[in-house]
Design a protein around this motif. Sequence first.
Motif, PDB file in Angstrom:
ATOM      1  N   CYS A  14       0.861  -1.186   0.000  1.00  0.00           N
ATOM      2  CA  CYS A  14       0.000   0.000   0.000  1.00  0.00           C
ATOM      3  C   CYS A  14       0.894   1.232   0.000  1.00  0.00           C
ATOM      4  O   CYS A  14       2.037   1.174   0.464  1.00  0.00           O
ATOM      5  CB  CYS A  14      -0.901  -0.013   1.233  1.00  0.00           C
ATOM      6  SG  CYS A  14      -1.906   1.488   1.362  1.00  0.00           S
ATOM      7  N   GLN A  15       0.363   2.341  -0.502  1.00  0.00           N
ATOM      8  CA  GLN A  15       1.165   3.569  -0.522  1.00  0.00           C
ATOM      9  C   GLN A  15       1.510   4.035   0.890  1.00  0.00           C
ATOM     10  O   GLN A  15       2.537   4.665   1.114  1.00  0.00           O
ATOM     11  CB  GLN A  15       0.450   4.676  -1.297  1.00  0.00           C
ATOM     12  CG  GLN A  15      -1.062   4.777  -1.087  1.00  0.00           C
ATOM     13  CD  GLN A  15      -1.461   5.407   0.228  1.00  0.00           C
ATOM     14  OE1 GLN A  15      -0.827   6.344   0.669  1.00  0.00           O
ATOM     15  NE2 GLN A  15      -2.513   4.900   0.842  1.00  0.00           N
ATOM     16  N   ASP A  16       0.641   3.708   1.844  1.00  0.00           N
ATOM     17  CA  ASP A  16       0.971   4.018   3.234  1.00  0.00           C
ATOM     18  C   ASP A  16       1.754   2.842   3.803  1.00  0.00           C
ATOM     19  O   ASP A  16       1.295   1.708   3.760  1.00  0.00           O
ATOM     20  CB  ASP A  16      -0.312   4.240   4.038  1.00  0.00           C
ATOM     21  CG  ASP A  16      -0.016   4.626   5.481  1.00  0.00           C
ATOM     22  OD1 ASP A  16       1.169   4.748   5.837  1.00  0.00           O
ATOM     23  OD2 ASP A  16      -0.979   4.809   6.244  1.00  0.00           O
TER      24      ASP A  16
ATOM     25  N   GLY B 278      -0.710   1.421   9.570  1.00  0.00           N
ATOM     26  CA  GLY B 278      -1.252   2.415   8.647  1.00  0.00           C
ATOM     27  C   GLY B 278      -2.002   3.531   9.369  1.00  0.00           C
ATOM     28  O   GLY B 278      -2.634   3.309  10.402  1.00  0.00           O
TER      29      GLY B 278
ATOM     30  N   GLY C 262      -4.565   5.432   8.161  1.00  0.00           N
ATOM     31  CA  GLY C 262      -6.010   5.423   7.924  1.00  0.00           C
ATOM     32  C   GLY C 262      -6.738   4.585   8.949  1.00  0.00           C
ATOM     33  O   GLY C 262      -7.769   4.998   9.500  1.00  0.00           O
ATOM     34  N   SER C 263      -6.203   3.408   9.222  1.00  0.00           N
ATOM     35  CA  SER C 263      -6.908   2.543  10.168  1.00  0.00           C
ATOM     36  C   SER C 263      -6.608   2.944  11.609  1.00  0.00           C
ATOM     37  O   SER C 263      -7.387   2.645  12.513  1.00  0.00           O
ATOM     38  CB  SER C 263      -6.617   1.062   9.915  1.00  0.00           C
ATOM     39  OG  SER C 263      -5.288   0.735  10.171  1.00  0.00           O
TER      40      SER C 263
ATOM     41  N   ALA D 288     -11.765   2.745   6.890  1.00  0.00           N
ATOM     42  CA  ALA D 288     -10.360   2.381   7.096  1.00  0.00           C
ATOM     43  C   ALA D 288      -9.933   1.091   6.388  1.00  0.00           C
ATOM     44  O   ALA D 288      -9.171   0.304   6.921  1.00  0.00           O
ATOM     45  CB  ALA D 288     -10.081   2.300   8.591  1.00  0.00           C
ATOM     46  N   CYS D 289     -10.418   0.930   5.159  1.00  0.00           N
ATOM     47  CA  CYS D 289     -10.003  -0.211   4.333  1.00  0.00           C
ATOM     48  C   CYS D 289     -10.270  -1.580   4.958  1.00  0.00           C
ATOM     49  O   CYS D 289      -9.346  -2.342   5.245  1.00  0.00           O
ATOM     50  CB  CYS D 289      -8.538  -0.075   3.922  1.00  0.00           C
ATOM     51  SG  CYS D 289      -8.189   1.445   3.034  1.00  0.00           S
TER      52      CYS D 289
ATOM     53  N   CYS E 163      -6.473  -2.227   9.090  1.00  0.00           N
ATOM     54  CA  CYS E 163      -7.024  -2.491   7.767  1.00  0.00           C
ATOM     55  C   CYS E 163      -6.607  -3.895   7.325  1.00  0.00           C
ATOM     56  O   CYS E 163      -5.881  -4.579   8.040  1.00  0.00           O
ATOM     57  CB  CYS E 163      -6.470  -1.464   6.792  1.00  0.00           C
ATOM     58  SG  CYS E 163      -4.663  -1.393   6.808  1.00  0.00           S
ATOM     59  N   TRP E 164      -7.009  -4.296   6.112  1.00  0.00           N
ATOM     60  CA  TRP E 164      -6.608  -5.624   5.613  1.00  0.00           C
ATOM     61  C   TRP E 164      -5.091  -5.742   5.555  1.00  0.00           C
ATOM     62  O   TRP E 164      -4.552  -6.840   5.665  1.00  0.00           O
ATOM     63  CB  TRP E 164      -7.223  -5.899   4.231  1.00  0.00           C
ATOM     64  CG  TRP E 164      -6.803  -4.896   3.184  1.00  0.00           C
ATOM     65  CD1 TRP E 164      -7.509  -3.790   2.787  1.00  0.00           C
ATOM     66  CD2 TRP E 164      -5.573  -4.874   2.447  1.00  0.00           C
ATOM     67  NE1 TRP E 164      -6.787  -3.091   1.858  1.00  0.00           N
ATOM     68  CE2 TRP E 164      -5.599  -3.736   1.615  1.00  0.00           C
ATOM     69  CE3 TRP E 164      -4.461  -5.715   2.402  1.00  0.00           C
ATOM     70  CZ2 TRP E 164      -4.552  -3.410   0.760  1.00  0.00           C
ATOM     71  CZ3 TRP E 164      -3.414  -5.388   1.544  1.00  0.00           C
ATOM     72  CH2 TRP E 164      -3.475  -4.251   0.740  1.00  0.00           C
ATOM     73  N   ALA E 165      -4.373  -4.594   5.414  1.00  0.00           N
ATOM     74  CA  ALA E 165      -2.904  -4.629   5.333  1.00  0.00           C
ATOM     75  C   ALA E 165      -2.320  -4.716   6.739  1.00  0.00           C
ATOM     76  O   ALA E 165      -1.777  -3.754   7.259  1.00  0.00           O
ATOM     77  CB  ALA E 165      -2.395  -3.391   4.602  1.00  0.00           C
TER      78      ALA E 165
ATOM     79  N   ARG F  32       0.221  -5.276   8.806  1.00  0.00           N
ATOM     80  CA  ARG F  32       1.673  -5.389   8.611  1.00  0.00           C
ATOM     81  C   ARG F  32       2.394  -5.674   9.915  1.00  0.00           C
ATOM     82  O   ARG F  32       2.442  -4.806  10.793  1.00  0.00           O
ATOM     83  CB  ARG F  32       2.212  -4.048   8.087  1.00  0.00           C
ATOM     84  CG  ARG F  32       2.025  -3.806   6.630  1.00  0.00           C
ATOM     85  CD  ARG F  32       2.466  -2.392   6.323  1.00  0.00           C
ATOM     86  NE  ARG F  32       1.435  -1.501   6.799  1.00  0.00           N
ATOM     87  CZ  ARG F  32       0.629  -0.823   5.999  1.00  0.00           C
ATOM     88  NH1 ARG F  32       0.775  -0.895   4.721  1.00  0.00           N
ATOM     89  NH2 ARG F  32      -0.310  -0.059   6.497  1.00  0.00           N
TER      90      ARG F  32
HETATM   91  S1  SF4 Z   1      -5.924   1.992   5.884  1.00  0.00           S
HETATM   92 FE1  SF4 Z   1      -4.430   0.372   5.342  1.00  0.00          FE
HETATM   93  S2  SF4 Z   1      -4.888  -0.271   3.235  1.00  0.00           S
HETATM   94 FE2  SF4 Z   1      -5.956   1.689   3.663  1.00  0.00          FE
HETATM   95  S3  SF4 Z   1      -4.576   3.240   2.867  1.00  0.00           S
HETATM   96 FE3  SF4 Z   1      -4.103   3.003   5.049  1.00  0.00          FE
HETATM   97  S4  SF4 Z   1      -2.495   1.429   5.176  1.00  0.00           S
HETATM   98 FE4  SF4 Z   1      -3.362   1.359   3.114  1.00  0.00          FE
END
Ligand code: SF4
Lengths: 292, 48
Positions: free
Chosen positions: A65-67, A147, A149-150, A183-184, A271-273, A275
């Motif tokens: 992901c970009q983040d 991330g 966003g989440s 948040a994905c 999120c699904w990512a 990490r």
């Molecule tokens: S919430 Fe997760 S998948 Fe969505 S942009 Fe942020 S890091 Fe990427």
Amino acid sequence: MKDIAQVVEDTAAKLLKIAATILPSEVKEALITGEKETEGSLGKSQLIAINENVGLAEKFSKPMCQDTGLVSFFVKIGDKFPIRSEVKTALIKATKRATEDVPLRPNAVDMFEGNTKNNVGIRGFVPWFYFDLVEGEDCEIIALPKGGGSSNVGKMKMIPPGKGIKGVKEFVVEALAAAGPLACPPYAVGVGVGGGEDMCMNLAKKALLRPLFEYHEDSKISEIEKELLTTLNKLEIGAMGLGEGPSVLDVHMEFAARHPASLPVGVVISCWALRHAGATIDEEGNVEWHPH
Amino acid sequence: MVLYECLWVYEVEEFGPLTVTIDAQGGNLTAESKKNIEANKEKILKEL
Ligand code: SF4
């Protein structure tokens, strides 16, 4: 004799790369199962795109992901591990190096001086360290670049203790409903209960490190984890918030004792990512990579 | 005044298929989804 500080730095830099580019295998499997089981074309198309993206990231060793998250490390240092505060220095160096090498997105922004461009805060604190002292001669390092966003949908609340476990469940449902599509999703959810207002959030974050589908060893707690997993999926958030497919992949909880007058609850959402990556280094500098 | 968080110009090939979540006719999938989630939340909280 190996230069242990160098081994710590090299290992941590590699952990950041693994975390940014390869999803833990159980997360990959859960997303593939999610794709297979989702019937609506709207939700399915999102999961197909996510899974294709995850495959390409791994194949080309590029961030998924970009983040690439705000860097934090969970570290357990054994009594007989040869270095201590140097571990911290090595992890900071590793963060700067991984920012260049992977590359990671520069995500450490100073309120007054702007982006530091190397993922290290100029006033300390970032990367954030969770240090623990343990017996033995090893040092365990887990990188969690989470991330933004989440993280934005994380929540904590001091609920009235009289509300008990029902109050905890209500708050988790409210937190996930508020996160909704923002948040994905599909999400992994960490819940921390007890301790103080900071500790419940720390525990919630730590809960995210437990592999998916590995439940708490205390059956009283694992039952609540599973119950919440079913309940939260009834919110029908769906893949990328479009109402179809899985909303939540798993829920993990950690409990600490609490003050009689308070019941702190922390909810940390990924999120699904999801990490994270870990390794254990022994006193001679041999590295054992955790299953990923 | 329009405030852009960021604006990118892409040149792409084989882009898509894409899901349009907000269209020019007032359709908004995110808003619909949020409404549904809110309604489900109320139901769940009653049954907890
Ligand atoms: S919430 Fe997760 S998948 Fe969505 S942009 Fe942020 S890091 Fe990427």
